[in-house]
Design a protein around this motif. Structure first.
Motif, PDB file in Angstrom:
ATOM      1  N   LYS A  26       0.849  -1.196   0.000  1.00 62.21           N
ATOM      2  CA  LYS A  26       0.000   0.000   0.000  1.00 62.21           C
ATOM      3  C   LYS A  26       0.882   1.244   0.000  1.00 62.21           C
ATOM      4  N   ILE A  27       0.324   2.320  -0.532  1.00 59.55           N
ATOM      5  CA  ILE A  27       1.048   3.588  -0.646  1.00 59.55           C
ATOM      6  C   ILE A  27       0.138   4.686  -0.114  1.00 59.55           C
ATOM      7  N   LYS A  28       0.701   5.582   0.660  1.00 60.36           N
ATOM      8  CA  LYS A  28      -0.077   6.751   1.084  1.00 60.36           C
ATOM      9  C   LYS A  28      -0.447   7.532  -0.168  1.00 60.36           C
ATOM     10  N   ILE A  29      -1.678   7.987  -0.233  1.00 59.16           N
ATOM     11  CA  ILE A  29      -2.168   8.628  -1.454  1.00 59.16           C
ATOM     12  C   ILE A  29      -1.345   9.855  -1.829  1.00 59.16           C
ATOM     13  N   GLU A  30      -0.891  10.610  -0.838  1.00 56.12           N
ATOM     14  CA  GLU A  30      -0.104  11.802  -1.159  1.00 56.12           C
ATOM     15  C   GLU A  30       1.265  11.438  -1.742  1.00 56.12           C
ATOM     16  N   GLU A  72      -1.235   5.203  13.636  1.00 57.65           N
ATOM     17  CA  GLU A  72      -0.626   5.818  12.452  1.00 57.65           C
ATOM     18  C   GLU A  72      -1.379   5.410  11.193  1.00 57.65           C
ATOM     19  N   ILE A  73      -1.746   4.132  11.091  1.00 52.29           N
ATOM     20  CA  ILE A  73      -2.482   3.643   9.921  1.00 52.29           C
ATOM     21  C   ILE A  73      -3.801   4.391   9.768  1.00 52.29           C
ATOM     22  N   LEU A  74      -4.458   4.674  10.869  1.00 54.15           N
ATOM     23  CA  LEU A  74      -5.780   5.300  10.824  1.00 54.15           C
ATOM     24  C   LEU A  74      -5.746   6.785  10.499  1.00 54.15           C
ATOM     25  N   LYS A  75      -4.572   7.353  10.327  1.00 55.74           N
ATOM     26  CA  LYS A  75      -4.462   8.775  10.005  1.00 55.74           C
ATOM     27  C   LYS A  75      -4.385   9.032   8.508  1.00 55.74           C
ATOM     28  N   HIS A  76      -4.166   8.000   7.714  1.00 52.37           N
ATOM     29  CA  HIS A  76      -3.844   8.216   6.300  1.00 52.37           C
ATOM     30  C   HIS A  76      -4.853   7.575   5.355  1.00 52.37           C
ATOM     31  N   ALA A 125      -8.847   3.103   1.175  1.00 52.38           N
ATOM     32  CA  ALA A 125      -9.044   3.620   2.529  1.00 52.38           C
ATOM     33  C   ALA A 125      -8.905   5.133   2.540  1.00 52.38           C
ATOM     34  N   MET A 126      -9.784   5.751   3.306  1.00 50.82           N
ATOM     35  CA  MET A 126      -9.689   7.185   3.544  1.00 50.82           C
ATOM     36  C   MET A 126      -9.633   7.369   5.055  1.00 50.82           C
ATOM     37  N   ASN A 127      -8.549   7.988   5.505  1.00 49.74           N
ATOM     38  CA  ASN A 127      -8.307   8.156   6.943  1.00 49.74           C
ATOM     39  C   ASN A 127      -8.355   6.810   7.667  1.00 49.74           C
ATOM     40  N   GLY A 128      -7.787   5.788   7.020  1.00 49.44           N
ATOM     41  CA  GLY A 128      -7.697   4.470   7.618  1.00 49.44           C
ATOM     42  C   GLY A 128      -8.971   3.653   7.598  1.00 49.44           C
ATOM     43  N   LYS A 129     -10.034   4.169   7.007  1.00 50.93           N
ATOM     44  CA  LYS A 129     -11.326   3.481   6.983  1.00 50.93           C
ATOM     45  C   LYS A 129     -11.685   3.051   5.561  1.00 50.93           C
ATOM     46  N   PRO A 130     -12.374   1.922   5.419  1.00 50.83           N
ATOM     47  CA  PRO A 130     -12.816   1.486   4.083  1.00 50.83           C
ATOM     48  C   PRO A 130     -13.773   2.498   3.459  1.00 50.83           C
ATOM     49  N   LEU A 131     -13.825   2.511   2.134  1.00 50.47           N
ATOM     50  CA  LEU A 131     -14.713   3.411   1.394  1.00 50.47           C
ATOM     51  C   LEU A 131     -16.077   2.742   1.246  1.00 50.47           C
ATOM     52  N   LYS A 132     -16.928   2.874   2.236  1.00 47.39           N
ATOM     53  CA  LYS A 132     -18.208   2.167   2.245  1.00 47.39           C
ATOM     54  C   LYS A 132     -19.276   2.849   1.403  1.00 47.39           C
ATOM     55  N   ASP A 133     -19.383   4.175   1.469  1.00 50.79           N
ATOM     56  CA  ASP A 133     -20.484   4.870   0.808  1.00 50.79           C
ATOM     57  C   ASP A 133     -20.378   4.882  -0.713  1.00 50.79           C
TER      58      ASP A 133
END
Length: 160
Positions: A26-30, A72-76, A125-133
């Motif tokens: 995985k890669i941080k989006i930025e 840390e994972i949940l921040k990105h 993932a956005m901010n460490g969370k799955p893209l549910k919506d």
């Protein structure tokens, strides 16, 4: 939340983006688009391939992550290059393009080149969370040309 890769492939596969948060690829989006014009360093690519081979031969013991690592994972927000998955599916030689299925209506689907598919990023993932919506994943071209307007709601990839 799964994404099948089907169609003109030798091995249809199913991707589960919910587990990618723990994947080393995985890669941080930025970071994904900050060096998109940089040519890959062959030594770096060789080292990454060597590490993947080592993990395949000697899988790591499932060690938990520390609380600090978890926080840390949940921040990105993260993307996953899908080149390895496409390689494992083995696209047939007579394949022409790929279709991103994003809705119930056929006219909503988007056709892309095989090169764009092999080099794309899927945000999971956005901010460490799955893209549910509007997920399960967003599609980004490797060059970042759609980084401000990704293709959302990608539910299936069909190789034509």
């Amino acid at each position: 939340m799964i994404i099948p890769i089907i169609g003109n492939v030798i091995f249809p596969i199913t991707l589960d983006p919910t587990v990618w948060i723990f994947d080393d690829r995985k890669i941080k989006i930025e970071e994904a688009f900050s060096n998109s014009t940089k040519l890959p360093d062959t030594n770096d690519e060789l080292e990454k391939a060597s590490q993947r081979w080592e993990r395949a031969i000697n899988p790591p013991v499932n060690q938990g992550i520390s609380r600090v690592e978890g926080e840390e994972i949940l921040k990105h927000s993260y993307v996953m290059p899908i080149e390895d998955f496409i390689r494992n599916a083995e696209i047939k030689l007579d394949a022409i393009n790929a279709t991103l299925v994003i809705g119930e209506n056929v006219q909503d689907n988007i056709t892309i080149s095989l090169e764009d598919l092999e080099n794309c990023y899927l945000q999971f993932a956005m901010n460490g969370k799955p893209l549910k919506d509007d997920g399960p994943v967003y599609f980004y071209y490797h060059d970042g040309s759609n980084k401000d307007n990704p293709i959302k709601n990608v539910k299936k990839i069909i190789v034509n």
